[in-house]
Design an enzyme around this catalytic site. Structure first.
Site, PDB file in Angstrom:
ATOM      1  N   GLN A 100      40.218  44.477  41.418  1.00  0.00           N
ATOM      2  CA  GLN A 100      39.804  43.766  40.209  1.00  0.00           C
ATOM      3  C   GLN A 100      39.786  44.725  39.019  1.00  0.00           C
ATOM      4  OE1 GLN A 100      35.832  42.398  38.912  1.00  0.00           O
ATOM      5  NE2 GLN A 100      36.614  40.331  39.230  1.00  0.00           N
ATOM      6  N   TYR A 181      32.208  39.524  30.141  1.00  0.00           N
ATOM      7  CA  TYR A 181      32.831  40.820  29.911  1.00  0.00           C
ATOM      8  C   TYR A 181      33.951  40.701  28.865  1.00  0.00           C
ATOM      9  CZ  TYR A 181      29.926  41.860  33.890  1.00  0.00           C
ATOM     10  OH  TYR A 181      28.838  41.985  34.722  1.00  0.00           O
ATOM     11  N   GLY A 310      30.291  36.008  47.875  1.00  0.00           N
ATOM     12  CA  GLY A 310      29.851  37.325  47.432  1.00  0.00           C
ATOM     13  C   GLY A 310      28.757  37.884  48.310  1.00  0.00           C
TER      14      GLY A 310
END
Length: 362
Positions: A100, A181, A310
């Site tokens: 990522q 982000y 996750g």
């Protein structure tokens, strides 16, 4: 009947033995001075090679994109070599792994980036949240607005990082376009007040994806988005319209996948599925980890092709095997998710038992 999560999936370059992806999760265990993955990283990811697809923690393409202490990069040759050890271990264990690519923009602090001022699309400060540093939680500072040339430079840095990822043995890359982000800051209404071409909400995201696709091949590129996600004080008044326009521009590229994280009032997974002709990976980001049942419902309805987990993958390195056997799940130890500034980073990282380990000890 076999769970849809355990069915294989093939599309384009993706050849997945199941539809249980490991979502990207920050673990704060890299060497802070060098940005090289920590000594347990190869073991950590290899333990989870039973995932249909592993997506790594976010990796910075530029030192100003580093969001906190002990977050890895993929810029230097030492970092490339460190990640090669990880990908070799995952492939030896039969897994598939994407890197990522993650620039945090304003979501950092001068203490985390060598004293520099964080950069962003526009100089809009985060007012009501604090940021983690090794010296404790800190107030956010007002970020510096990127010039057009600097924004173009970050697009180029993403492409260079993608090339490094392939050299390091990754099967592909995922651009992080969500969770407040940098890419998401360009997409959002309150954080993008620009008047140059990047003032068009989708432009930076589109150019970043296009540059990375040109660098390593679109079939090896995914994009993660979280439309309408208010995390980190972002505001998007029309997520459906913004992301539908983005997808219309990106769909012809033939990307490996679109990774949609749903959080907030907008039902992003159902809203975007009709507008994405390729592989869609779904993820819910709530106060509790996504359940197997919720994931199976999403797949059964045809809203996604793969589901990413996750926190369940942190605590259960053999998560697909546990789904297959109905075995109980390990409990997550929240207090060691991000490690310790001064401590054993193996704790809460590579010490969760797999089913095989439990059978050996009984």
């Amino acid at each position: 009947m076999t769970s849809p999560l355990l069915q294989p999936y093939e599309s384009g370059a993706l050849r997945l033995p199941n539809r249980v992806a490991m979502a990207p999760m920050t673990r704060n265990r890299a060497d802070d001075a060098t940005g090289v993955p920590g000594p347990h990283a190869a073991e950590y990811y290899a333990q989870r090679a039973g995932a249909g697809l592993i997506i790594t923690e976010g990796i910075w393409p530029d030192p100003l994109g580093k969001g906190g202490p002990r977050i890895p990069g993929l810029v230097t040759e030492e970092q490339v070599a460190g990640w090669r050890a990880v990908t070799d271990a995952v492939h030896a264990a039969g897994g598939r792994i994407y890197a990522q690519l993650w620039h945090v923009g304003r979501m950092t602090h001068p203490r985390n980036i060598g004293g520099a001022t964080p950069v962003a699309p526009s100089p809009v400060r985060i007012e009501h949240e604090r940021i983690f540093t090794d010296d404790g939680m800190a107030e956010h500072v007002t970020p510096r607005e990127l010039t057009t040339a600097e924004a173009e430079g970050i697009v180029a840095a993403f492409a260079a990082e993608a090339r490094n990822a392939i050299r390091a043995g990754f099967d592909g890359v995922e651009l992080h376009g969500g969770n407040g982000y940098l890419i998401h800051q360009f997409l959002a209404d309150n954080t993008n007040r620009r008047t140059d071409r990047f003032g068009e909400r989708i432009r930076f995201a589109a150019e970043a994806v296009q540059a990375v696709a040109a660098a390593v091949g679109a079939e090896r590129v995914g994009l993660r988005v979280s439309p309408g996600n208010p995390e980190n004080e972002l505001v998007e008044h029309d997520p459906q319209g913004t992301y539908q326009a983005l997808l219309a521009e990106l769909a012809p590229l033939g990307l490996a996948y679109l990774h949609v994280l749903e959080r907030g009032e907008y039902g992003a997974i159902a809203g975007l599925r009709p507008h994405w002709p390729g592989t869609l990976i779904a993820n819910y980001n709530g106060t509790a980890p996504s359940s197997r049942e919720a994931a199976e419902e999403v797949l059964a309805k045809g809203l996604a092709d793969v589901f990413s987990f996750g926190r369940l993958f942190i605590a259960n390195p053999d998560l697909p095997a546990r789904f297959a056997t109905g075995a109980p799940l390990n409990e997550l130890r929240e207090e060691v998710v991000y490690g310790f500034p001064e401590g054993d980073h193996a704790v809460g990282y590579v010490d969760y038992p797999a089913l095989a380990d439990l059978r050996v000890t009984r």
